[in-house]
Design an enzyme around this catalytic site. Structure first.
Site, short mmCIF file in Angstrom:
data_model
loop_
_atom_site.label_atom_id
_atom_site.label_comp_id
_atom_site.label_asym_id
_atom_site.label_seq_id
_atom_site.Cartn_x
_atom_site.Cartn_y
_atom_site.Cartn_z
N PRO A 3 0.78 -1.23 0.00
CA PRO A 3 0.00 0.00 0.00
C PRO A 3 0.82 1.29 0.00
CG PRO A 3 0.03 -0.95 2.18
CD PRO A 3 0.73 -1.93 1.29
N ASP A 58 3.99 1.17 -11.44
CA ASP A 58 2.71 1.87 -11.48
C ASP A 58 2.75 3.19 -10.72
OD1 ASP A 58 1.50 -0.04 -13.02
OD2 ASP A 58 0.51 -1.07 -11.36
N LYS A 87 -1.22 4.12 -14.41
CA LYS A 87 -2.56 4.48 -14.87
C LYS A 87 -3.27 5.19 -13.72
CE LYS A 87 -3.06 0.30 -17.71
NZ LYS A 87 -1.91 -0.44 -17.16
N ASP A 138 -1.45 -5.56 -4.10
CA ASP A 138 -1.21 -6.93 -4.53
C ASP A 138 -1.41 -6.99 -6.04
OD1 ASP A 138 -1.13 -10.00 -3.57
OD2 ASP A 138 -2.51 -9.78 -5.25
N THR A 148 -2.55 -5.89 -0.04
CA THR A 148 -3.50 -5.07 -0.78
C THR A 148 -3.95 -3.87 0.05
OG1 THR A 148 -5.50 -5.16 -2.15
CG2 THR A 148 -5.58 -6.32 -0.04
N ALA A 149 -4.41 -2.82 -0.62
CA ALA A 149 -4.70 -1.55 0.04
C ALA A 149 -5.69 -1.69 1.20
CB ALA A 149 -5.24 -0.55 -0.98
N MET A 193 -10.69 2.85 -5.58
CA MET A 193 -10.87 3.85 -6.64
C MET A 193 -12.30 4.40 -6.65
SD MET A 193 -8.60 1.95 -9.61
CE MET A 193 -9.09 0.28 -9.13
#
Length: 277
Positions: A40, A63, A85, A118, A146-147, A198
């Site tokens: 994260p 990223d 992105k 992840d 993962t976040a 997001m």
């Protein structure tokens, strides 16, 4: 001297260590790709395998969500290529990213594809793996935090809680197919926790769909921006105020956690009290 622990066979342990060492040992001239989860944001949350893979990299494709300091773990000689992105701004099309990974690997380079969180969670890893396998290029996935898990830990909240939340849903509010959105009303589970990736730009739709699905307007919300990083910011309030909560955040990546499991979560912004009142 007799073995004090005759039931302990060290052979499998030694074999596992040898396998890990071989897995990360340079093999010159062979195509190697590592899909690495950067976690994260906090470099301390990287796995040992991730650090070792970065230390071997000839090329790093990274990223936008990769935290500061993580790229420094790659050799100074490694080529660093930004392929991030963000909403409305793509540095490189996905097809071009996959082609670049394959080309560099086929040239005998050790390629690290570095993804925030992840790599297998909303990271298009499947597309890259398929592209590489179709060309006979081996790929190894190194998972990351993962976040949702990193942000929850940083905020000191549990995503599940006995008698409060027995399920957890991970969902992205951003879909690659234009106009497609999750069915938020079906995700309105008062006994679960919803982690929205997001979701800042879709906050009104998220609120509307969850309320239409019967979720209580007072359901607690915790929105976390730049989770686990030095500039982390948290705002909290009721579901009814979700758009105002996300609007109070800045331009960094954010995760939205919705559910009674986060009731009483400590915010780090005075806007929370005002919105909750």
């Amino acid at each position: 001297m007799p073995n004090a622990l005759p039931w302990l066979d060290a052979a499998p342990v030694l074999a596992a260590c040898a396998a890990v060492a071989g897995f990360l040992r340079p093999r010159r001239g062979t195509a190697e790709v590592f899909l690495v989860g950067a976690g994260p944001g906090d470099p301390d949350l990287l796995t040992v395998a991730a650090v070792k893979a970065l230390g071997r990299a000839d090329v790093v494709l990274y990223d936008a969500l990769v935290g500061p300091g993580i790229l420094d773990l790659a050799p100074k000689s490694a080529l660093r290529v930004f392929v991030g992105k963000r909403s409305g701004a793509h540095a490189m099309a996905q097809e071009a990213i996959s082609a670049l990974i394959a080309a560099r690997a086929a040239a005998g380079k050790v390629v690290v594809r570095l993804k925030g969180g992840d790599p297998m969670m909303f990271g298009r890893a499947g597309e890259e793996i398929d592209h590489l396998k179709a060309r006979g290029i081996p790929v190894t996935v190194i998972p990351g935090i993962t976040a949702a898990l990193g942000c929850a830990a940083s905020a000191g909240v549990s995503l599940t809680r006995r008698g409060v939340a027995a399920t957890v849903h991970f969902v992205t509010a951003h879909r690659c197919d234009a106009g497609a959105t999750p069915d938020w009303s079906r995700l309105a589970d008062p006994e679960g926790t919803l982690c929205v990736y997001m979701g800042k730009e879709q906050a009104s739709a998220v609120r509307g769909g969850l309320l239409a699905g019967g979720l209580d307007p007072a359901t607690p919300v915790l929105a976390i921006e730049n989770g686990t990083r030095p500039d982390e910011r948290r705002v909290s309030g009721p579901l009814s105020a979700l758009p105002d909560l996300t609007a109070a955040l800045g331009g960094g990546p954010a995760l939205i956690i919705i559910g009674w499991a986060v009731a009483g979560a400590e915010a780090s912004s005075p806007v929370s009290a005002a919105l909750a009142g």
